[in-house]
Design a protein around this motif. Structure first.
Motif, PDB file in Angstrom:
ATOM      1  N   ASP A 179       5.439  34.912  36.387  1.00  0.00           N
ATOM      2  CA  ASP A 179       4.802  35.962  35.582  1.00  0.00           C
ATOM      3  C   ASP A 179       5.797  36.721  34.721  1.00  0.00           C
ATOM      4  OD1 ASP A 179       2.323  35.355  36.475  1.00  0.00           O
ATOM      5  OD2 ASP A 179       2.267  36.895  38.053  1.00  0.00           O
ATOM      6  N   ASN A 180       7.017  36.847  35.239  1.00  0.00           N
ATOM      7  CA  ASN A 180       8.004  37.599  34.449  1.00  0.00           C
ATOM      8  C   ASN A 180       9.432  37.172  34.812  1.00  0.00           C
ATOM      9  OD1 ASN A 180       8.875  39.241  36.799  1.00  0.00           O
ATOM     10  ND2 ASN A 180       6.779  40.040  36.657  1.00  0.00           N
ATOM     11  N   ALA A 181      10.378  37.658  34.040  1.00  0.00           N
ATOM     12  CA  ALA A 181      11.777  37.237  34.175  1.00  0.00           C
ATOM     13  C   ALA A 181      12.373  37.675  35.515  1.00  0.00           C
ATOM     14  CB  ALA A 181      12.608  37.804  33.025  1.00  0.00           C
ATOM     15  N   ALA A 182      11.971  38.870  35.990  1.00  0.00           N
ATOM     16  CA  ALA A 182      12.537  39.380  37.242  1.00  0.00           C
ATOM     17  C   ALA A 182      12.133  38.497  38.416  1.00  0.00           C
ATOM     18  CB  ALA A 182      12.089  40.823  37.476  1.00  0.00           C
ATOM     19  N   GLU A 183      10.833  38.105  38.474  1.00  0.00           N
ATOM     20  CA  GLU A 183      10.355  37.197  39.538  1.00  0.00           C
ATOM     21  C   GLU A 183      11.109  35.870  39.484  1.00  0.00           C
ATOM     22  OE1 GLU A 183       6.265  35.983  39.727  1.00  0.00           O
ATOM     23  OE2 GLU A 183       5.593  38.046  40.099  1.00  0.00           O
ATOM     24  N   MET A 184      11.298  35.402  38.284  1.00  0.00           N
ATOM     25  CA  MET A 184      11.984  34.125  38.085  1.00  0.00           C
ATOM     26  C   MET A 184      13.413  34.210  38.631  1.00  0.00           C
ATOM     27  SD  MET A 184      11.765  32.256  34.460  1.00  0.00           S
ATOM     28  CE  MET A 184      12.115  30.533  34.249  1.00  0.00           C
ATOM     29  N   SER A 185      14.075  35.306  38.327  1.00  0.00           N
ATOM     30  CA  SER A 185      15.445  35.506  38.808  1.00  0.00           C
ATOM     31  C   SER A 185      15.471  35.589  40.339  1.00  0.00           C
ATOM     32  CB  SER A 185      16.033  36.775  38.185  1.00  0.00           C
ATOM     33  OG  SER A 185      17.278  37.057  38.790  1.00  0.00           O
TER      34      SER A 185
END
Ligand SMILES: *Cc1c(COP(=O)(O)O)cnc(C)c1O
Length: 395
Positions: free
Chosen positions: A34-40
């Motif tokens: 959903d977003n870059a933070a989750e991906m990280s």
């Protein structure tokens, strides 16, 4: 829940959108965020979720979770073959300049991996008689990575004392690694016997009628560095993770494992008993027979069943070839624990590429036939073996 119930009712923690009863096959290379933070978070291991199917896939995770629940392991990794499970495990444990204490009695490809592939990387194989504890004790030193063995060796049918080997390994701070392919991990607890890491060719009993190739590493969490390495390094760098379709088939196989194994192991015992009384059979190898030298140890370690592999010795290689050529029901094929019965002459096939001298060292004889006993009616299997024995004897 008892084991057979767990095999069917270890659910995937996230409910399927359509409520599918069997785990869907997620044929996807990558998964969206959903977003870059989750991906990280996921890429850095702070949150566990699938990102890329080389290292995690929901269908494979479901298979691993069921194995974990059944075996009581702390971590399970599914790989694309039994050899991938073995090679990944040993790559995770060895260092250049180190050694592995193991036996000459083992599956041909594992023998070749340990005596040919690993020495090129500076790892020394120490092939010992693992039933002689003094030999094992003398072989282990400060550079030993692990003690490695098969619980019932194929095709020699040797059984070593796991608790005694575990005692030596643990005194030296190293893991005991066991290939438990010969008896399903649902039948006995290798961890209770002191095994730290279990490797399995899930191609065999688990796959459910020989549908696919697969392997498992069952880690009991005694060596935390190893646990971190399997999922954090080996899957990424060696790339041998199981594929989702195979995980789907092997999950179905796991659901019926108990029922299939009950029939196959009892068929094998009955076939071994009858063959041991047959005049053309010089020797029958099966630890379930009361007069087998490893019978008591096998009973104590693995419980009342002794697997579905039986070996017989005939008077010559020529007799073995005639026997194999005369089979009408039993298939001439490699593999073990297919639903169908199979026969092979290991000396000229699986061990064919090894020199006669190597085969002598490994106690692989040209007079041995390896049988894998299937789910057919036991009288039909025996009738076929008998007519082939008669043909081999020129009757
Ligand atoms: C078959 C087998 C293996 C290798 O497994 P694959 O799935 O064929 O790679 C390893 N160990 C034992 C005891 C086996 O029987």
């Amino acid at each position: 829940m008892k084991k057979q119930t767990k095999a069917l009712h270890t659910d995937y923690p996230r409910k399927d959108a359509y409520g599918a009863l069997s785990m869907p096959v997620y044929h996807a290379a990558a998964f969206e965020f959903d977003n870059a933070a989750e991906m990280s978070d996921v890429f850095c291991g702070r949150v566990i979720a699938p990102d890329y199917s080389r290292v995690m896939n929901p269908t494979v995770t479901n298979f691993e979770d069921r194995v974990k629940a059944l075996a009581g392991a702390s971590s399970v990794v599914a790989l694309n073959s039994g050899m991938a499970a073995i090679s990944n495990t040993l790559f995770g444990l060895v260092r250049a300049g180190g050694n592995i204490v193991t036996s000459r009695h083992m599956f041909g490809n594992t023998f070749s991996f340990i005596t040919e592939t690993l020495p090129r990387l500076g790892v020394e194989p120490r092939m010992k008689d693992l039933t002689d504890l003094a030999q094992v004790e003398a072989a282990v030193d400060g550079n030993t990575a692990c003690i490695y063995l098969e619980i019932i060796t194929n095709p020699q049918m040797e059984v070593a004392d796991l608790s005694a080997l575990a005692e030596i390994a643990h005194r030296h701070g190293i893991p005991l690694v066991a290939d438990t392919t010969m008896i399903p991990f649902t039948e006995f607890s290798s961890s209770a016997l002191g095994v730290d890491i279990e490797v399995v060719s899930s191609t065999k009993y688990l796959s459910g009628g020989a549908t696919s190739i697969g392997g498992l590493i069952l880690d009991y969490g005694h060596f935390p560095e190893f646990t971190k390495m399997t999922k954090g390094e080996l899957l990424f760098n060696l790339g041998a993770y199981m594929t989702p379709h195979v995980a789907y088939m092997q999950t179905l196989g796991l659901e019926t494992l108990n029922a299939r194994y009950a029939v196959q192991s009892s068929n094998a015992l009955e076939i071994a008993r009858r063959l041991s009384r047959h005049p053309a059979v010089l020797h029958t190898g099966y630890t379930g027979l009361e007069d087998n030298p490893f019978h008591e140890l096998s009973l104590r370690q693995f419980g009342p069943t002794a697997g579905a592999m039986v070996t017989i010795d005939l008077e010559s290689q020529e007799a073995c070839f005639k026997f194999i050529d005369s089979l009408k029901l039993v298939y001439r094929a490699t593999n073990l624990f297919d639903s169908r019965s199979l026969a092979i002459h290991p000396y000229s096939t699986i061990f064919g590429p090894f020199s006669a001298e190597k085969k002598r060292e490994m106690d692989v004889l040209d007079t041995t036939i390896r049988l894998s006993i299937g789910l057919e009616d036991v009288d039909d299997i025996y009738a076929d073996l008998c007519q082939a024995l008669d043909a081999a004897a020129g009757k």
